[in-house]
Write an enzyme that holds these catalytic residues in place. Structure first.
Site: not given
Length: 955
Positions: A353-355, A388-389, A411
């Site tokens: 995934a990418m935040e 997390h994101e 992270e």
């Protein structure tokens, strides 16, 4: 003659390892020939007829005139001009982007896009004639234009690409003095052939091919999408507009400002101006998806986008998002800073995934959950990645690390707080304890290698930046934050986080800035302590003697490694808050690295005589603990009598420490194995999960040992039998029990338990007859059913199920099943499918190779395929791809022969450019050498203990 054979004689003459290598090369070649068909025509993948789901490509459509570049000329061609400061990897400090106006027009079916960017630049202090910024692969289609803030045109003398640093350099005809300027550039890029930058992928809907285009920019791929100052501390605001066909929609970081219909085919979507953000967080997507929406307690719309036919699978992620979003706004005492938050599931996505700020992109397996198709582990994965994101919307987005050497500020924090976030939604999942088995204990293994690195590490190339997206930045970062929180108290830790976010709001920060915030709220020497954990690699093992004196030394998995290498400013000594418990007394005794003689834990005088001093209570510290041998034996007896004298995290920690210490030569294997006897009474998921991981290393090392491996299976099979029989091959709604069931039944199958394998085969047969499987048993049945009773007919049936499945989580399980077949021909066919993008998506290639490597028949085949197809993989993914970089270490973890080591060294010599995989290669070599030594040193010790365990009087 294949690649390996061409150089085999030369390497044999070097005498690197053992003399028999040359003698077996021919025989090995024959074996490899059976596995890969070397010298024979390989069996084709034989894809079924195209059903329009993935591969059909409609005709190219026209582009609107608004941004269509004039002609097809390319400007700013690459030149090898090294007569300027653009040869430096870092951008100059005196040039600051202020605002980007970015306009894009994707042609979805033609898989190209055009664009124009107008960048407002502030030139500080220095006079120059040159400006340079990042650009890679995308082409400039007109000569750039430069203007002053008043609109005066500045003539451009020339522009050129400087490929070594991925720059486009612009030279003005006159000096540029400090002030504000506008730089305009038109460009054209490609949407195909990659999973980074601005790219497109396809999916099937009612027999038709549909397109979606989206971005993935972290860490250094924004420069592939558009010209930009692509460093995290070059924050700027953005106004983005996207011209797209009417039947598509566009979303980006910010909400839509307005849409303009340009003609009967094209629409322009203009987004609101953004807050200041780093280039890697800039994002957009052009799609035909639908969404599920929740509203936060403050009224922020939270949307989850997915394919229309999968919209029901977004409900769980939407529910998690609302709860966790509200939780973090409260915990950080800081409102989310944008007017909306979108999430979107991309059918082919290179990372988990990418935040991106306001538009988080996901691999489908990490966002979409179907209660009728997804297992408990899938549900937990979705919750964890969503949490997390969400953390990143504060740690990473509002406050961003100044440079990639402090990546852990993004992270490590997200990896730590994700457990709190999920716990807020799912209180019964033991998430605050699961950090032990998901992060802390696994990364202790990585960080015990000489090839590890400090949390804060210098990086000076895109490959080096990519390589630090690893367990050290994520899991070790999370683990030391857990230790810090416990030491200074949760209240002080929370207050420190709030202060850090407030002090650096919309700015960049360094590790020292975080330590400063923690010191100010706690009054403790946080930097002095924590620098020893972030600025040197590794961690200590604490030796506890019979007088409760504790000493420290660096823990290394290789007992022959030099503990002083590479050099460290702290000489591999740590400042340690040592948490301990004895009886009902628990405390922290601080161990300063300057105390060379160690420390003595002062226990209360009124303790019962049979009390046990547990050092590292709850395994909250990032270190291992070793006791005297007789204490380990006493501990084993205590655990046998009543293992609940210790909580489940301590039980898991005991097992993990014991087997790591034995592997490092600091504890006899007899004492470590002796500790496992209590497992016949263990009923909790976390201890069982870690015990299986710890002892499985032995199994992997002796799997080919026909005399020893059956004894290993019999002993551990007897330990897992009680809990496996109790849980049975059926399921209930309890989440933790489902995870436990999967863990112990898998272990029972691996131990060749007849009942477990029989159940797997029976359920597999029923499944191939059309009878549905319980979602939490599917992976086990697919794997072990295929392994033990799968034939070509069953494999083809499973392949068809994979091809037609729509839920990505189910497809991933089926891939594992297909990789588990004990048939070389079918495995070879599966390997051939890797190059067929219609059948196996780019995101899944490395997953397939890993799954095949887990198969005893496929381990060598996967390794051989990678070596033979390395140039293909590099061309497809590039050496900067983090998954390609880690591939070899991930498929070679069980290598333990001189031949395998020789093959690895031979391969690395043939392909010396490792790209982002440099550290991974070192890890693979170190692990293989360690495995070889393990067999020499400890195989007989394990064999003796297992033989004794089969004696009637064994206790």
């Amino acid at each position: 003659m294949d690649i390996e054979d061409k150089s085999s004689k030369m390497h044999c003459m070097k005498g690197k390892h053992v003399a028999i290598i040359c003698g077996v090369v021919i025989a090995v070649g024959l074996i490899l020939g059976l596995g890969l068909g070397l010298g024979l025509k390989p069996e084709a993948c034989n894809p079924p007829e195209d059903n329009g789901l993935l591969s059909t490509k409609p005709p190219t459509t026209s582009t609107p005139n608004v941004t269509n570049p004039s002609g097809s000329s390319v400007f700013c061609s690459a030149k090898n001009d090294e007569n300027g400061a653009w040869t430096n990897f870092r951008l100059p400090n005196y040039v600051q982007p202020v605002h980007y106006d970015l306009d894009l027009t994707p042609e979805m079916e033609a898989e190209v896009y055009t664009g124009m960017v107008n960048i407002s630049i502030r030139l500080e202090e220095q006079t120059t004639r040159h400006l340079w910024l990042h650009l890679r692969e995308t082409k400039i289609t007109e000569m750039p234009q430069l203007r002053t803030s008043s609109g005066q045109v500045i003539e451009i003398k020339r522009c050129f690409g400087y490929e070594p640093q991925e720059y486009v350099v612009i030279e003005a005809e006159e000096d540029l003095r400090p002030g504000n300027y506008f730089l305009s550039m038109k460009f054209k890029g490609y949407l195909n052939g990659s999973l980074v930058g601005f790219y497109s992928t396809t999916y099937g809907e009612n027999g038709k091919t549909k397109y979606i285009a989206a971005t993935d920019h972290e860490p250094t791929d924004a420069r592939k999408s558009f010209p930009c100052f692509d460093e995290p501390n070059k924050k700027a605001t953005y106004t983005i507009s996207i011209t797209h066909e009417h039947d598509y929609e566009a979303i980006s970081n910010m909400p839509v400002e307005k849409t303009i219909s340009l003609d009967n085919k094209w629409t322009k979507t203009i987004f609101k101006k953004s807050v200041p953000m780093s280039t890697y967080l800039v994002a957009w997507a052009v799609h035909q998806f639908k969404y599920e929406e929740r509203i936060s307690s403050r009224g922020i719309p939270l949307r989850v986008y997915a394919q229309p036919q999968q919209i029901n699978t977004t409900i769980y992620a939407a529910n998690v998002t609302k709860v966790v979003f509200d939780y973090f706004e409260n915990y950080f005492n800081m409102n989310y800073s944008l007017p909306k938050l979108d999430k979107i599931a991309i059918p082919d996505f290179g990372t988990g995934a990418m935040e991106n700020w306001g538009l988080i992109t996901y691999r489908e397996t990490n966002l979409l959950y179907d209660s009728q198709e997804s297992a408990a582990s899938n549900k937990q994965r979705v919750a964890a990645v969503v949490a997390h994101e969400l953390v990143h919307q504060w740690f990473g987005n509002i406050v961003t690390m100044d440079w990639w050497d402090d990546l852990w500020l993004n992270e490590g924090f997200a990896s730590f707080f994700e457990f709190m976030g999920v716990n807020a939604k799912e209180e019964k999942w033991q998430m605050l304890d699961q950090i032990l088995i998901d992060d802390l204990l696994p990364v202790l293994k990585d960080d015990s290698l000489v090839s590890s690195h400090p949390i804060t590490v210098n990086v000076s190339s895109p490959d080096e930046i990519t390589s630090v997206f690893d367990g050290i930045s994520y899991s070790k970062g999370a683990s030391i934050l857990r230790m810090l929180e416990d030491w200074i108290s949760p209240d002080h830790f929370r207050a420190g986080c709030q202060k850090y976010l407030t002090d650096h709001y919309f700015k960049n920060a360094k590790t020292d800035d975080f330590w400063k915030a923690m010191e100010e709220v706690s009054g403790k020497p946080v930097r002095e302590v924590m620098d020893t954990w972030t600025r040197q690699m590794g961690y200590p093992v604490l030796k506890v003697d019979l007088n409760s004196t504790v000493t420290q030394q660096r823990f290394l998995l290789d007992p022959k490694a030099d503990p002083s290498k590479p050099s460290s400013q702290f000489s591999y000594k740590w400042n340690i808050p040592v948490k301990w418990k004895e009886g009902n007394t628990s405390s922290i005794t601080f161990y300063n690295k300057s105390e060379l003689a160690g420390i003595t834990i002062m226990q209360p005088s009124d303790l019962p005589p049979d009390s046990f001093l547990k050092v590292n209570k709850d395994h909250v510290g990032f270190y291992r603990v070793n006791y005297e041998p007789q204490v380990w034996r006493t501990l084993a007896d205590i655990m046998m009598k009543d293992h609940q004298n210790f909580n489940l995290t301590d039980r898991a920690g005991f097992i993990d420490d014991a087997f790591a210490l034995a592997r490092a030569g600091l504890l006899k294997y007899a004492d470590a194995l002796n500790l496992t006897r209590y497992l016949q009474n263990e009923t909790e998921y976390i201890p069982w999960q870690r015990a299986v991981v710890a002892v499985s290393y032995i199994g992997q090392m002796v799997e080919d040992d026909k005399a020893l491996y059956p004894k290993f299976q019999r002993y551990f099979g007897s330990l897992v039998k009680p809990i496996a029989s109790e849980l049975k091959w059926e399921n209930d709604e309890d989440h933790i029990k489902s995870l436990l069931r999967t863990t112990v039944l898998e272990f029972a199958c691996n131990m060749d338990d007849p009942e477990a394998l029989g159940n797997a085969s029976l359920l597999f047969k029923n499944w191939t007859s059309g009878i549905s499987l319980d979602v939490n048993l599917r992976l086990l049945v697919y794997r072990f059913g295929m392994q033990n009773s799968g034939d070509e007919q069953a494999w083809n049936y499973m392949f068809e199920k994979y091809r037609t499945a729509t839920l990505a989580q189910e497809k991933e399980k089926l891939l594992y099943g297909l990789a588990s077949v004990k048939n070389i021909t079918l495995l070879n066919r599966f390997l051939n499918c890797i190059k067929n993008t219609t059948l196996i998506r780019s995101q899944d290639v490395f997953t397939v190779l890993r799954y095949i490597s887990f198969n005893s028949y496929g381990k060598t085949m996967a390794w051989d395929w990678v070596r033979l197809n390395w140039e293909y993989l590099v061309k497809r993914y590039t050496l900067n791809d983090r998954n390609l970089g880690r591939l070899i270490s991930r498929i070679s973890g069980t290598f333990n022969t001189e031949l395998q080591l020789w093959q690895m060294e031979n391969f690395f010599e043939r392909y010396p450019d490792a790209g982002a995989g440099e550290a991974s290669r070192k890890q693979a070599l170190e692990t293989t050498k360690s495995n070889i030594e393990w067999l020499k040193q400890y195989r007989d010790d394990v064999a003796t203990w297992l033989e004794n365990s089969e004696q009637p009087n064994f206790v």
